[in-house]
Design a protein around this motif. Structure first.
Motif, PDB file in Angstrom:
ATOM      1  N   PRO A 179      47.986  70.213  28.009  1.00 50.58           N
ATOM      2  CA  PRO A 179      47.065  71.331  27.966  1.00 50.58           C
ATOM      3  C   PRO A 179      47.404  72.214  26.762  1.00 50.58           C
ATOM      4  N   LEU A 180      46.488  73.013  26.325  1.00 46.47           N
ATOM      5  CA  LEU A 180      46.722  73.845  25.150  1.00 46.47           C
ATOM      6  C   LEU A 180      47.883  74.806  25.334  1.00 46.47           C
ATOM      7  N   THR A 181      48.178  75.178  26.569  1.00 42.01           N
ATOM      8  CA  THR A 181      49.218  76.182  26.803  1.00 42.01           C
ATOM      9  C   THR A 181      50.587  75.603  27.048  1.00 42.01           C
ATOM     10  N   SER A 182      50.702  74.301  27.332  1.00 38.93           N
ATOM     11  CA  SER A 182      52.003  73.747  27.688  1.00 38.93           C
ATOM     12  C   SER A 182      52.042  72.252  27.454  1.00 38.93           C
ATOM     13  N   SER A 183      53.223  71.737  27.159  1.00 39.47           N
ATOM     14  CA  SER A 183      53.402  70.292  27.069  1.00 39.47           C
ATOM     15  C   SER A 183      54.371  69.832  28.143  1.00 39.47           C
ATOM     16  N   ARG A 184      54.641  70.694  29.115  1.00 37.73           N
ATOM     17  CA  ARG A 184      55.586  70.356  30.171  1.00 37.73           C
ATOM     18  C   ARG A 184      55.026  69.227  31.031  1.00 37.73           C
ATOM     19  N   SER A 185      55.849  68.240  31.259  1.00 38.87           N
ATOM     20  CA  SER A 185      55.454  67.089  32.056  1.00 38.87           C
ATOM     21  C   SER A 185      55.566  67.454  33.531  1.00 38.87           C
ATOM     22  N   SER A 186      54.564  67.098  34.314  1.00 38.08           N
ATOM     23  CA  SER A 186      54.595  67.415  35.735  1.00 38.08           C
ATOM     24  C   SER A 186      53.846  66.334  36.511  1.00 38.08           C
ATOM     25  N   PRO A 187      54.099  66.235  37.832  1.00 43.97           N
ATOM     26  CA  PRO A 187      53.428  65.195  38.614  1.00 43.97           C
ATOM     27  C   PRO A 187      51.939  65.470  38.768  1.00 43.97           C
ATOM     28  N   TRP A 188      51.160  64.423  38.646  1.00 48.30           N
ATOM     29  CA  TRP A 188      49.717  64.489  38.832  1.00 48.30           C
ATOM     30  C   TRP A 188      49.319  63.414  39.836  1.00 48.30           C
ATOM     31  N   PRO A 189      48.321  63.681  40.679  1.00 47.91           N
ATOM     32  CA  PRO A 189      47.852  62.632  41.592  1.00 47.91           C
ATOM     33  C   PRO A 189      47.130  61.550  40.802  1.00 47.91           C
ATOM     34  N   ASN A 190      47.174  60.334  41.302  1.00 43.35           N
ATOM     35  CA  ASN A 190      46.504  59.215  40.644  1.00 43.35           C
ATOM     36  C   ASN A 190      44.995  59.366  40.778  1.00 43.35           C
ATOM     37  N   LEU A 191      44.313  59.578  39.648  1.00 44.17           N
ATOM     38  CA  LEU A 191      42.868  59.741  39.646  1.00 44.17           C
ATOM     39  C   LEU A 191      42.145  58.410  39.518  1.00 44.17           C
ATOM     40  N   GLY A 192      42.886  57.347  39.176  1.00 48.84           N
ATOM     41  CA  GLY A 192      42.309  56.018  39.122  1.00 48.84           C
ATOM     42  C   GLY A 192      41.400  55.734  37.940  1.00 48.84           C
ATOM     43  N   ASN A 193      41.366  56.601  36.928  1.00 46.64           N
ATOM     44  CA  ASN A 193      40.501  56.340  35.771  1.00 46.64           C
ATOM     45  C   ASN A 193      41.331  55.937  34.552  1.00 46.64           C
ATOM     46  N   SER A 194      40.664  55.519  33.483  1.00 42.74           N
ATOM     47  CA  SER A 194      41.370  55.016  32.301  1.00 42.74           C
ATOM     48  C   SER A 194      42.165  56.120  31.597  1.00 42.74           C
ATOM     49  N   LEU A 195      41.668  57.358  31.576  1.00 43.24           N
ATOM     50  CA  LEU A 195      42.410  58.454  30.954  1.00 43.24           C
ATOM     51  C   LEU A 195      43.719  58.692  31.700  1.00 43.24           C
ATOM     52  N   PHE A 196      43.666  58.683  33.020  1.00 39.54           N
ATOM     53  CA  PHE A 196      44.887  58.853  33.809  1.00 39.54           C
ATOM     54  C   PHE A 196      45.886  57.751  33.495  1.00 39.54           C
ATOM     55  N   ARG A 197      45.426  56.492  33.468  1.00 42.29           N
ATOM     56  CA  ARG A 197      46.339  55.373  33.194  1.00 42.29           C
ATOM     57  C   ARG A 197      46.963  55.502  31.806  1.00 42.29           C
ATOM     58  N   ALA A 198      46.189  55.914  30.808  1.00 41.86           N
ATOM     59  CA  ALA A 198      46.734  56.084  29.455  1.00 41.86           C
ATOM     60  C   ALA A 198      47.726  57.240  29.407  1.00 41.86           C
ATOM     61  N   ASP A 199      47.402  58.342  30.070  1.00 38.01           N
ATOM     62  CA  ASP A 199      48.307  59.500  30.097  1.00 38.01           C
ATOM     63  C   ASP A 199      49.617  59.173  30.801  1.00 38.01           C
ATOM     64  N   ALA A 200      49.577  58.257  31.756  1.00 34.10           N
ATOM     65  CA  ALA A 200      50.759  57.929  32.547  1.00 34.10           C
ATOM     66  C   ALA A 200      51.583  56.795  31.941  1.00 34.10           C
ATOM     67  N   THR A 201      51.210  56.305  30.762  1.00 33.54           N
ATOM     68  CA  THR A 201      51.900  55.172  30.158  1.00 33.54           C
ATOM     69  C   THR A 201      52.771  55.605  28.990  1.00 33.54           C
ATOM     70  N   PHE A 202      54.045  55.262  29.069  1.00 32.67           N
ATOM     71  CA  PHE A 202      55.007  55.513  27.997  1.00 32.67           C
ATOM     72  C   PHE A 202      55.625  54.177  27.610  1.00 32.67           C
ATOM     73  N   CYS A 203      55.776  53.928  26.319  1.00 28.42           N
ATOM     74  CA  CYS A 203      56.352  52.674  25.834  1.00 28.42           C
ATOM     75  C   CYS A 203      57.738  52.925  25.259  1.00 28.42           C
ATOM     76  N   PRO A 204      58.706  52.051  25.596  1.00 29.00           N
ATOM     77  CA  PRO A 204      60.047  52.217  25.028  1.00 29.00           C
ATOM     78  C   PRO A 204      60.072  51.803  23.558  1.00 29.00           C
ATOM     79  N   GLU A 205      60.813  52.557  22.771  1.00 28.98           N
ATOM     80  CA  GLU A 205      61.059  52.233  21.359  1.00 28.98           C
ATOM     81  C   GLU A 205      62.563  52.228  21.153  1.00 28.98           C
TER      82      GLU A 205
END
Length: 93
Positions: A11-37
């Protein structure tokens, strides 16, 4: 929290990571995906949806942070150390 994940949506006011309920859409899946480097010292988790964003432990909280960005959690000071994870033996064994 069961049935929820930490999302990289900033969000514009914060980048703090917090739990979100699964909304089941593609934006949610992309937001919830982190890749190891891999890094020289371990590995870091990069956000799929925010390519400049890494999961960062900063001031006792989790953030999705971009090095040198505008937010306090994006500060360059100790950025690499804060986003680098190292695998090791389990604690207490």
């Amino acid at each position: 929290m069961a049935g929820s994940v930490s999302r990289s949506a900033r969000p514009l006011t914060s980048s703090r990571s917090s739990p979100w309920p699964n909304l089941g859409n593609s934006l949610f899946r992309a937001d919830a995906t982190f890749c190891p480097e891999n890094t020289a010292d371990g590995f870091r988790l990069r956000s799929i949806n925010l390519p400049d964003g890494y999961l960062r432990h900063y001031q006792a909280a989790g953030y999705v942070a971009a090095p040198g960005g505008a937010r306090a959690s994006d500060a360059q000071n100790s950025f690499d150390a804060d986003v680098t994870l190292r695998a090791g033996p389990p604690l207490g064994i």
